[in-house]
Design an enzyme around this catalytic site. Sequence first.
Site, PDB file in Angstrom:
ATOM      1  N   ASP A  51     -49.667 -55.691  12.445  1.00  0.00           N
ATOM      2  CA  ASP A  51     -49.069 -56.572  11.449  1.00  0.00           C
ATOM      3  C   ASP A  51     -48.071 -55.774  10.616  1.00  0.00           C
ATOM      4  O   ASP A  51     -48.454 -54.848   9.892  1.00  0.00           O
ATOM      5  CB  ASP A  51     -50.162 -57.159  10.556  1.00  0.00           C
ATOM      6  N   TYR A  56     -42.775 -53.687   3.755  1.00  0.00           N
ATOM      7  CA  TYR A  56     -43.699 -52.557   3.763  1.00  0.00           C
ATOM      8  C   TYR A  56     -42.961 -51.228   3.885  1.00  0.00           C
ATOM      9  O   TYR A  56     -43.565 -50.162   3.724  1.00  0.00           O
ATOM     10  CB  TYR A  56     -44.694 -52.689   4.919  1.00  0.00           C
ATOM     11  N   LYS A  85     -42.249 -60.262   9.595  1.00  0.00           N
ATOM     12  CA  LYS A  85     -42.154 -61.337   8.615  1.00  0.00           C
ATOM     13  C   LYS A  85     -40.747 -61.409   8.032  1.00  0.00           C
ATOM     14  O   LYS A  85     -40.060 -60.386   7.929  1.00  0.00           O
ATOM     15  CB  LYS A  85     -43.163 -61.113   7.482  1.00  0.00           C
ATOM     16  N   HIS A 119     -42.917 -64.794   5.057  1.00  0.00           N
ATOM     17  CA  HIS A 119     -43.838 -63.949   4.292  1.00  0.00           C
ATOM     18  C   HIS A 119     -44.386 -64.659   3.061  1.00  0.00           C
ATOM     19  O   HIS A 119     -45.567 -64.546   2.739  1.00  0.00           O
ATOM     20  CB  HIS A 119     -43.133 -62.651   3.898  1.00  0.00           C
TER      21      HIS A 119
END
Length: 204
Positions: A51, A56, A85, A119
């Site tokens: 994921d 990130y 995402k 997201h």
Amino acid sequence: LPGAAAAVPALPLGPSAGQMPQIGFGTWGLQPQEVSTAIRAAVAAGYRSFDCAPVYQNERQVGETLSALIAEGVVTRSELFITSKVPPADACSRHRTERALRQSLHDLRTGYVDLYLIHWPFCVRSPEPGRPRPWPLPLEDQLGYSAEQLREEWRTIEALVATRAVRHAGLANIGERRLAKFLASPDLAVRPAVVQAASKREGP
């Protein structure tokens, strides 16, 4: 461990005949310098679902590591299930969503993602040039929820699914009432295969 991936049960993803491992490895919180060691250990332990997300700030390192593992013969691309995402700052524009996907595909070193999620079901202000995007998003940067905007963003996602650069699509961090309203849309060409929600375990 040899054969460990085969022991992870899979979930069907709607009428497309696709499947998704029930257990995946999240990359949120991994510092770039930690990614290689963590991903290699995860693959060795049997993880095949990863994921990821641009916010990130480690998709490039994830892609480098998975690409190296494929080159080494440790795993094949078809064995992997890679999720990315749409960054919230790119979710208000078809052009920016398409550009965000192209960047994720480049960083992850893959021609497609198995799952592409919106997201957050709202837009945020774009960061100022040169200013990193903090995460979680500060409230002053959040522009609010709009059912119309979410439906329009989903039309972009539907177009990306048609290109096969996105194999399955879904939503993340959306409340039950908003989800029910979205699913009631009469013109959904692609229904969400996944609705991702955070579940935090408290205590030891």
